[in-house]
Design a protein around this motif. Structure first.
Motif, PDB file in Angstrom:
ATOM      1  N   CYS A 166       0.700  -0.910  -0.177  1.00 43.23           N
ATOM      2  CA  CYS A 166       0.188   0.025  -0.139  1.00 43.23           C
ATOM      3  C   CYS A 166       0.776   1.240   0.015  1.00 43.23           C
ATOM      4  O   CYS A 166       0.388   2.276  -0.617  1.00 43.23           O
ATOM      5  N   GLU A 216       2.739   4.110  -1.902  1.00 36.02           N
ATOM      6  CA  GLU A 216       2.386   5.219  -3.046  1.00 36.02           C
ATOM      7  C   GLU A 216       3.452   6.462  -2.743  1.00 36.02           C
ATOM      8  O   GLU A 216       3.254   6.713  -1.753  1.00 36.02           O
ATOM      9  N   THR A 253      -1.830   4.281   1.227  1.00 36.79           N
ATOM     10  CA  THR A 253      -3.047   4.309   0.626  1.00 36.79           C
ATOM     11  C   THR A 253      -3.903   4.052   1.724  1.00 36.79           C
ATOM     12  O   THR A 253      -3.885   3.128   3.089  1.00 36.79           O
TER      13      THR A 253
END
Length: 208
Positions: free
Chosen positions: A24, A26, A38
């Motif tokens: 997750c 980014e 995220t």
């Protein structure tokens, strides 16, 4: 200890949670080398929000998922969310206790600075909890503390040392007790950083 033995310290659930968190991550546009989590990341929402755009890639041979050295009010957040994130000690052996870090933080704030901690964020051994380890403190203000504040911060961060050995970089004092004290000397740099503690601490092995 083999690699398999080492990594088996963490449960399968911990490894699964770590992999989910890393999936997750980014990158943040305009912030080279920094990331955010995220909305699907298995971490508390407050942690995702306060670290957005501040996460640095992991470095430690643990289930560390990020490092943060930007300004985050960790003392206040941990006081409010202690069930979500626990203090697991220092990065590496030795170093000051969390109570000393809190005192140093208050001293720097009261002197007009904006202290920052250098911390690692990790998945705990069982996978049920997340852990924070602390590795340094800086003024965060682009100014150095005066001598009085620097001395008070160094005193707040000193730790008891269980062994006594000669060192050119570590001065041993006894303070009237049988347990030697390893005081951490405030070290000024030519930037805004005042890193206080050294690598030697109560868990280190003295040289033979």
């Amino acid at each position: 200890m083999t690699d398999d033995d080492y990594w088996s310290q963490w449960s399968p659930a911990a490894h699964d949670r770590y992999e989910q968190i890393m999936a997750c991550m980014e990158p943040v546009t305009g912030w080279p080398g920094r990331y955010r989590l995220t909305g699907d990341a298995p971490v508390p929402r407050w942690l995702r929000d306060v670290t957005a755009g501040l996460l640095l890639p992991p470095e430690a041979p643990t289930l560390q998922f990020a490092r943060v050295w930007d300004r985050v009010d960790w003392p206040a957040l941990l006081a409010e969310h202690g069930d979500d994130l626990i203090v697991a000690g220092t990065v590496g052996a030795g170093g000051p206790h969390w109570t000393g870090v809190l005192q140093a933080w208050r001293l720097l704030e009261n002197a007009g600075h904006a202290p920052q901690l250098d911390v690692d964020l990790e998945v705990g051994l069982t996978g049920a909890g997340l852990e924070l380890t602390h590795g340094g403190i800086s003024t965060g203000s682009n100014t150095l503390p005066n001598d009085e504040t620097a001395a008070a911060v160094a005193e707040a961060l000193q730790v008891d040392c269980d062994v006594d050995w000669p060192s050119t970089s570590l001065r041993i004092e006894y303070d009237g007790t049988p347990t030697p004290v390893a005081p951490f000397q405030a070290a000024h740099s030519n930037s805004d950083t005042l890193w206080i503690w050294a690598g030697l601490g109560p868990d280190d092995v003295p040289p033979s």
